[in-house]
Design an enzyme around this catalytic site. Structure first.
Site, PDB file in Angstrom:
ATOM      1  N   CYS A   1     -11.853  10.617 -16.769  1.00  0.00           N
ATOM      2  CA  CYS A   1     -11.971  11.974 -17.308  1.00  0.00           C
ATOM      3  C   CYS A   1     -13.366  12.199 -17.888  1.00  0.00           C
ATOM      4  O   CYS A   1     -14.149  11.267 -18.048  1.00  0.00           O
ATOM      5  CB  CYS A   1     -10.921  12.201 -18.391  1.00  0.00           C
ATOM      6  SG  CYS A   1      -9.244  11.764 -17.901  1.00  0.00           S
TER       7      CYS A   1
ATOM      8  N   ARG B   1     -17.100  13.016 -11.308  1.00  0.00           N
ATOM      9  CA  ARG B   1     -16.146  11.985 -11.712  1.00  0.00           C
ATOM     10  C   ARG B   1     -14.749  12.237 -11.150  1.00  0.00           C
ATOM     11  O   ARG B   1     -13.906  11.352 -11.154  1.00  0.00           O
ATOM     12  CB  ARG B   1     -16.066  11.930 -13.249  1.00  0.00           C
ATOM     13  CG  ARG B   1     -17.365  11.521 -13.909  1.00  0.00           C
ATOM     14  CD  ARG B   1     -17.347  11.836 -15.386  1.00  0.00           C
ATOM     15  NE  ARG B   1     -16.414  11.009 -16.112  1.00  0.00           N
ATOM     16  CZ  ARG B   1     -16.723   9.874 -16.738  1.00  0.00           C
ATOM     17  NH1 ARG B   1     -17.970   9.446 -16.712  1.00  0.00           N
ATOM     18  NH2 ARG B   1     -15.822   9.173 -17.395  1.00  0.00           N
TER      19      ARG B   1
ATOM     20  N   TRP C   1      -8.441  13.610 -15.373  1.00  0.00           N
ATOM     21  CA  TRP C   1      -7.904  12.912 -14.202  1.00  0.00           C
ATOM     22  C   TRP C   1      -6.572  12.342 -14.659  1.00  0.00           C
ATOM     23  O   TRP C   1      -6.501  11.460 -15.499  1.00  0.00           O
ATOM     24  CB  TRP C   1      -8.863  11.809 -13.757  1.00  0.00           C
ATOM     25  CG  TRP C   1      -8.339  10.926 -12.674  1.00  0.00           C
ATOM     26  CD1 TRP C   1      -7.568   9.812 -12.815  1.00  0.00           C
ATOM     27  CD2 TRP C   1      -8.563  11.053 -11.263  1.00  0.00           C
ATOM     28  NE1 TRP C   1      -7.289   9.248 -11.599  1.00  0.00           N
ATOM     29  CE2 TRP C   1      -7.888   9.989 -10.622  1.00  0.00           C
ATOM     30  CE3 TRP C   1      -9.255  11.980 -10.484  1.00  0.00           C
ATOM     31  CZ2 TRP C   1      -7.904   9.809  -9.230  1.00  0.00           C
ATOM     32  CZ3 TRP C   1      -9.267  11.786  -9.111  1.00  0.00           C
ATOM     33  CH2 TRP C   1      -8.609  10.720  -8.488  1.00  0.00           C
TER      34      TRP C   1
ATOM     35  N   ASN D   1     -10.301  10.319 -23.400  1.00  0.00           N
ATOM     36  CA  ASN D   1     -10.379   9.524 -22.173  1.00  0.00           C
ATOM     37  C   ASN D   1      -9.750   8.165 -22.455  1.00  0.00           C
ATOM     38  O   ASN D   1      -9.912   7.614 -23.546  1.00  0.00           O
ATOM     39  CB  ASN D   1     -11.827   9.295 -21.744  1.00  0.00           C
ATOM     40  CG  ASN D   1     -12.475  10.544 -21.194  1.00  0.00           C
ATOM     41  OD1 ASN D   1     -11.845  11.588 -21.073  1.00  0.00           O
ATOM     42  ND2 ASN D   1     -13.756  10.437 -20.874  1.00  0.00           N
ATOM     43  N   GLY D   2      -9.076   7.603 -21.453  1.00  0.00           N
ATOM     44  CA  GLY D   2      -8.492   6.276 -21.621  1.00  0.00           C
ATOM     45  C   GLY D   2      -6.980   6.313 -21.568  1.00  0.00           C
ATOM     46  O   GLY D   2      -6.368   7.280 -21.087  1.00  0.00           O
TER      47      GLY D   2
ATOM     48  N   GLU E   1     -10.541  -7.435   4.639  1.00  0.00           N
ATOM     49  CA  GLU E   1     -11.189  -6.372   3.879  1.00  0.00           C
ATOM     50  C   GLU E   1     -12.704  -6.550   3.890  1.00  0.00           C
ATOM     51  O   GLU E   1     -13.457  -5.573   3.978  1.00  0.00           O
ATOM     52  CB  GLU E   1     -10.659  -6.344   2.450  1.00  0.00           C
ATOM     53  CG  GLU E   1     -11.347  -5.361   1.526  1.00  0.00           C
ATOM     54  CD  GLU E   1     -11.234  -3.910   1.957  1.00  0.00           C
ATOM     55  OE1 GLU E   1     -11.946  -3.069   1.375  1.00  0.00           O
ATOM     56  OE2 GLU E   1     -10.440  -3.591   2.872  1.00  0.00           O
TER      57      GLU E   1
ATOM     58  N   LYS F   1     -15.522  -3.699   5.242  1.00  0.00           N
ATOM     59  CA  LYS F   1     -16.613  -3.147   4.429  1.00  0.00           C
ATOM     60  C   LYS F   1     -17.943  -3.247   5.164  1.00  0.00           C
ATOM     61  O   LYS F   1     -18.741  -2.314   5.163  1.00  0.00           O
ATOM     62  CB  LYS F   1     -16.713  -3.893   3.087  1.00  0.00           C
ATOM     63  CG  LYS F   1     -15.672  -3.488   2.089  1.00  0.00           C
ATOM     64  CD  LYS F   1     -15.884  -2.065   1.619  1.00  0.00           C
ATOM     65  CE  LYS F   1     -14.591  -1.457   1.162  1.00  0.00           C
ATOM     66  NZ  LYS F   1     -13.652  -1.071   2.209  1.00  0.00           N
TER      67      LYS F   1
ATOM     68  N   GLU G   1     -18.088  -0.752   8.226  1.00  0.00           N
ATOM     69  CA  GLU G   1     -17.987   0.677   7.957  1.00  0.00           C
ATOM     70  C   GLU G   1     -19.233   1.255   7.302  1.00  0.00           C
ATOM     71  O   GLU G   1     -19.504   2.441   7.447  1.00  0.00           O
ATOM     72  CB  GLU G   1     -16.734   1.010   7.144  1.00  0.00           C
ATOM     73  CG  GLU G   1     -16.742   0.610   5.695  1.00  0.00           C
ATOM     74  CD  GLU G   1     -15.449   1.020   4.984  1.00  0.00           C
ATOM     75  OE1 GLU G   1     -14.858   2.057   5.338  1.00  0.00           O
ATOM     76  OE2 GLU G   1     -15.028   0.294   4.074  1.00  0.00           O
TER      77      GLU G   1
ATOM     78  N   HIS H   1      -9.044 -20.586  19.703  1.00  0.00           N
ATOM     79  CA  HIS H   1      -8.322 -19.775  20.682  1.00  0.00           C
ATOM     80  C   HIS H   1      -9.143 -18.582  21.152  1.00  0.00           C
ATOM     81  O   HIS H   1      -8.586 -17.539  21.502  1.00  0.00           O
ATOM     82  CB  HIS H   1      -6.983 -19.338  20.104  1.00  0.00           C
ATOM     83  CG  HIS H   1      -6.069 -20.473  19.794  1.00  0.00           C
ATOM     84  ND1 HIS H   1      -5.286 -21.089  20.752  1.00  0.00           N
ATOM     85  CD2 HIS H   1      -5.839 -21.143  18.637  1.00  0.00           C
ATOM     86  CE1 HIS H   1      -4.600 -22.070  20.201  1.00  0.00           C
ATOM     87  NE2 HIS H   1      -4.925 -22.132  18.915  1.00  0.00           N
TER      88      HIS H   1
ATOM     89  N   LYS I   1     -13.284  10.205   3.212  1.00  0.00           N
ATOM     90  CA  LYS I   1     -12.655   9.510   2.092  1.00  0.00           C
ATOM     91  C   LYS I   1     -11.140   9.527   2.199  1.00  0.00           C
ATOM     92  O   LYS I   1     -10.480   8.545   1.922  1.00  0.00           O
ATOM     93  CB  LYS I   1     -13.098  10.161   0.772  1.00  0.00           C
ATOM     94  CG  LYS I   1     -12.603   9.426  -0.467  1.00  0.00           C
ATOM     95  CD  LYS I   1     -13.191   8.028  -0.558  1.00  0.00           C
ATOM     96  CE  LYS I   1     -12.707   7.268  -1.773  1.00  0.00           C
ATOM     97  NZ  LYS I   1     -13.094   5.856  -1.723  1.00  0.00           N
TER      98      LYS I   1
END
Length: 616
Positions: free
Chosen positions: A2, A27, A76, A102-103, A489, A493, A496, A512, A611
């Site tokens: 936030c 943000r 948020w 915030n938090g 993963e 990265k 991409e 193999h 995104k």
């Protein structure tokens, strides 16, 4: 997550607050609001709205009060869906005290119950509102001591992470602020001062900043800033002169959002753990999961369904759930799931994972599961998203918004939720003892500091390796078990954002086929942290070394043997085998990032990618 802005001075507060909030839009947020002291009516006026800042601005047209003091917020959502009622600022029962926050307040439920018993009436679903009522309670007990004393007493009761800004109708010449584990800065002006959660909010008005540290309290007037610890001892703070431009300020000085978000992972993990581990027992608390012990024990199978990075998190989740809860788990790509005529029924549980909560294929998987009577648990980062609304149960990751297309902190927080879920299911099924749960949660609580260490110790070395191999055609990632899951993963990265061809494979599969491509100079990233298969993975490393490939090993700090077989070693803190995934992924993120930079790629907006994938 936030955004907070506060102003006190001789200028009109409303346009300054709106401008500051606009500077924090990067943000991410789902609602916005401001509160100001109206000079004409000597009253606190609150304006807030779900949606974009422009919606709030429209509500203010024609009714902007004259004011020299106010606070603003972009939210948020974490507790309570996005709505006008849940938007900040929040007020007490009387309308005398207004707060922004915030938090995450971990003990808000117990505080709320206590305050309701004393007659307080709540208007929102948020954890934040308890702060306003708690201050009100202490102010009413001792009005002579004033707002500052009441706020200090309230802050001492709060558990969790918080940055709070407040104003009080009876003391309109002051702004109040406190920080604990959530950023808050003070902007110093000439006859005016500011508070904010981030520097961009005030950069148009001042470049002189004081940064509050944890446990510090601040009283701000238009001519003075008084900073103290929570008990009132004065703290002398240095003034920081900000030389960044506005674009750099949004990224907190980092050249790209992706690098900023990699560095935010310790904080994101800490937030996601917040309130989910009992402080006294060390056991996992998942109040969001409304399944009885009998229902959990009756689960015959779990289907994890996701796309891309979230799918890779699911692969780690399978390892954790099968080991701790002994429930068979199948991980499926959402784009394949509903077209495969999946064998699911009411005895099973489907877990869907989505950063955005709007992934089209994942939503289709939810509907397919529910059509066959299967309960659905969502793991997502966005409160009120389609995935959250359509699922039976939701556990939120509290990663905060990701701006870069390539996901980093969303992945690590998904891992944390999956670990917590695996421990929780194991406990409810009677397969994990409290001592074992306490050992695992103890290590999870150390994860933020472990992640900080990984970044600090390895960033420069990873950058050098990326620059060394930036022109290679292919990079291969190998591992076994959880190492293999994370390697998938890692390769995603790299390709991409740097556009280097990358491939991950189980180390035992080298012979193999892929070993034919492991020739002189080809880099192979070997993830080798799982003790049970350590010797097997080392044998695979020797196979590629025999073909003159170059090996970059990701290994434990305690592993003294790996340097005998690998060309380069990136070392990671020792923890439980099961919990190595968040530590392993960070060097692969950094390697991909610096390779992309070295190749001149658009790191935050890689070609052809979005995104949130909202179409099939």
């Amino acid at each position: 997550m936030c955004g907070i802005v506060g102003y006190i001075g001789d200028r009109e507060a409303v346009p300054i607050l709106l401008d500051g909030l606009a500077k924090l839009e990067y943000r991410g947020y789902d609602s916005a609001g401001i509160a100001v002291f109206d000079n004409s009516y000597k009253n606190l006026e609150v304006y807030k709205a779900r949606g974009r800042l422009s919606t709030l601005a429209q509500r203010l047209n024609g009714c902007r009060p004259s004011s020299g003091v106010g606070i603003g917020h972009t939210r948020w959502a974490t507790h309570g869906r996005p709505s006008d009622e849940n938007a900040h600022p929040h007020i007490d029962c009387t309308g005398e005290i207004v707060v922004v926050h915030n938090g995450i307040i971990e003990n808000y439920l117990s505080l709320k119950e206590e305050l309701i018993a004393k007659g307080h009436v709540f208007r929102s679903e948020t954890d934040t509102e308890v702060i306003a009522h708690l201050i009100e309670e202490y102010l009413n007990l001792d009005r002579e001591a004033g707002m500052e004393a009441a706020f200090r007493k309230a802050a001492r009761r709060l558990q969790g992470s918080f940055a709070v800004g407040a104003i009080c109708k009876s003391e309109p010449e002051k702004l109040f602020a406190v920080r604990n584990e959530s950023p808050l800065i003070i902007g110093l002006g000439n006859g005016e001062n500011f508070i904010a959660s981030d520097i961009p909010a005030v950069l148009s008005y001042t470049r002189d900043i004081k940064i509050l540290d944890d446990g510090e309290f601040c009283v701000v007037t238009k001519s003075n800033v008084l900073i103290s610890d929570i008990d009132g001892k004065i703290v002398d703070k240095d003034v920081m002169r900000i030389e960044w431009d506005a674009a750099s300020a949004e990224k907190a000085g980092y050249p790209h959002f992706m690098l900023k978000e990699i560095h935010e992972q310790p904080r994101a993990v800490k937030d996601t753990l917040s309130g989910r581990i009992d402080r006294q027992t060390g056991d996992v608390v998942l109040s969001e999961l409304k399944l009885s012990d009998e229902q959990i024990k009756a689960i015959s199978k779990i289907n994890i369904v996701a796309c891309g990075t979230a799918y890779h998190a699911g692969l780690v989740g399978r390892c954790a759930i099968e080991k701790l809860a002994r429930i068979p788990v199948e991980v499926s790509l959402a784009s394949e799931f509903r077209y495969s005529d999946p064998m699911i029924d009411e005895s099973m549980l489907t877990i869907v994972i989505s950063q955005s909560g709007e992934t089209a294929d994942t939503l289709a998987a939810i509907r397919e599961s529910k059509s066959k009577g299967c309960r659905v648990l969502a793991i997502t980062n966005v409160v009120g998203s389609s995935v959250a609304r359509e699922s039976d149960h939701v556990i939120y990751t509290w990663a905060g918004p990701e701006i870069a297309v390539a996901s980093t902190k969303a992945y690590t927080t998904q891992l944390i939720v999956l670990y917590l879920l695996a421990i929780y299911l194991g406990r409810r099924r009677g397969l994990v003892s409290l001592d074992e749960a306490r050992r695992l949660t103890g290590e999870l609580q150390k994860m933020p500091q472990y992640l900080e260490k990984v970044i600090k110790d390895n960033e420069e070395k990873t950058k050098q390796l990326a620059e060394m191999f930036k022109d290679c055609e292919s990079v291969f990632y190998i591992g076994r078990g959880i190492d293999y899951a994370v390697s998938q993963e890692g390769q995603l990265k790299l390709k991409e954002i740097s556009y280097i061809h990358a491939e991950a494979l189980a180390a035992g599969e080298l012979k193999h086929g892929t070993l034919a491509l492991c020739v002189e100079g080809v880099p192979v990233v070997a993830l080798v942290t799982q003790k049970k298969v350590y010797d097997k993975t080392v044998s695979n490393i020797k196979e590629v070394k025999a073909r003159d490939a170059t090996v970059i090993a990701l290994a434990r700090e305690s592993d003294q043997e790996i340097s005998k077989v690998a060309d380069y070693v990136i070392r990671l803190p020792d923890t439980e085998d099961l919990l190595m995934a968040p530590l392993l992924v960070v060097p692969t993120q950094l390697f991909a990032y610096y390779a992309a930079v070295a190749r001149g790629c658009d790191v935050d907006k890689p070609r052809n990618l979005a995104k949130s994938v909202t179409v099939e």
